[in-house]
Design a protein around this motif. Structure first.
Motif, PDB file in Angstrom:
ATOM      1  N   GLN A  10       0.844  -1.194   0.000  1.00 27.48           N
ATOM      2  CA  GLN A  10       0.000   0.000   0.000  1.00 27.48           C
ATOM      3  C   GLN A  10       0.877   1.241   0.000  1.00 27.48           C
ATOM      4  N   THR A  11       0.323   2.331  -0.486  1.00 28.60           N
ATOM      5  CA  THR A  11       1.107   3.557  -0.575  1.00 28.60           C
ATOM      6  C   THR A  11       0.686   4.608   0.453  1.00 28.60           C
ATOM      7  N   TYR A  18       4.849   4.206   1.298  1.00 27.09           N
ATOM      8  CA  TYR A  18       4.542   5.628   1.534  1.00 27.09           C
ATOM      9  C   TYR A  18       5.808   6.487   1.425  1.00 27.09           C
ATOM     10  N   PRO A  19       6.906   6.154   2.120  1.00 21.47           N
ATOM     11  CA  PRO A  19       8.103   6.988   1.979  1.00 21.47           C
ATOM     12  C   PRO A  19       8.597   7.067   0.530  1.00 21.47           C
ATOM     13  N   ALA A  24      11.542   9.052  -0.906  1.00 27.37           N
ATOM     14  CA  ALA A  24      12.582   8.418  -0.083  1.00 27.37           C
ATOM     15  C   ALA A  24      13.468   7.485  -0.907  1.00 27.37           C
ATOM     16  N   THR A  25      14.749   7.510  -0.592  1.00 23.09           N
ATOM     17  CA  THR A  25      15.702   6.544  -1.143  1.00 23.09           C
ATOM     18  C   THR A  25      16.393   5.772  -0.020  1.00 23.09           C
ATOM     19  N   LEU A  34       8.126  12.368   6.910  1.00 24.68           N
ATOM     20  CA  LEU A  34       7.749  13.493   6.070  1.00 24.68           C
ATOM     21  C   LEU A  34       6.248  13.370   5.829  1.00 24.68           C
ATOM     22  N   ARG A  35       5.531  14.380   6.183  1.00 25.95           N
ATOM     23  CA  ARG A  35       4.063  14.362   6.085  1.00 25.95           C
ATOM     24  C   ARG A  35       3.624  14.594   4.638  1.00 25.95           C
TER      25      ARG A  35
END
Length: 153
Positions: A10-11, A18-19, A24-25, A34-35
């Motif tokens: 899920q994202t 999500y990240p 995100a890496t 991070l919102r």
């Protein structure tokens, strides 16, 4: 297993993707470091390169990819992929002290096909879904396993 795959794929937050949707890496300390609006989580503990949630890499390697050491130094290995979540193929490899251990698998209309590499000086057991455990020696192996009866219906 179903919950783990849902969390993986899920994202929305919380999830492993999500990240990634936020650029995100690396693995973050918090699911929402991070919102969605681009602001930092005000909780005070906000590392963008943190192992706390990084155990997903181990889970991907052992469960989705299917490679596990069964003796120190990977002298013996288990190849036991557990597909789920709609993932239909995976490739995993690990550089052991004896050489490369690798597993690539793909779901087919009749079950699963797997290509396995066991390093020289090592032994392994392959256990594909729906199949019996198969002992393996060093070298390249191609295995097919039928679709489990409960999935075939």
């Amino acid at each position: 297993m179903d919950v783990a795959y849902r969390l993986l794929l899920q994202t929305e937050c919380p999830s492993w993707l999500y990240p990634v949707t936020m650029g995100a890496t690396t693995v973050w300390e918090r699911w929402d470091s991070l919102r969605p609006d681009g602001t930092l989580n005000p909780g005070g503990m906000t590392s963008f390169n943190h192992y706390a949630l990084g155990a997903v890499a181990d889970w991907l390697h052992r469960v989705v990819g299917g490679i596990t050491a069964t003796a120190p130094g990977y002298r013996t290995l288990s190849f036991r992929p557990r597909p789920g979540g709609g993932i239909t193929w995976a490739r995993t490899r690990h550089e052991t002290p004896y050489g490369t251990a690798a597993l690539s698998w793909e779901l087919t209309t009749t079950g699963m096909t797997a290509r396995i590499t066991v390093p020289e000086g090592c032994t392994a057991t392959a256990e594909l879904p729906g199949g019996a455990p198969v002992p393996l020696g060093p070298g390249e192996h191609l295995l097919d396993a039928p679709q489990p009866a409960e999935k075939a219906a």
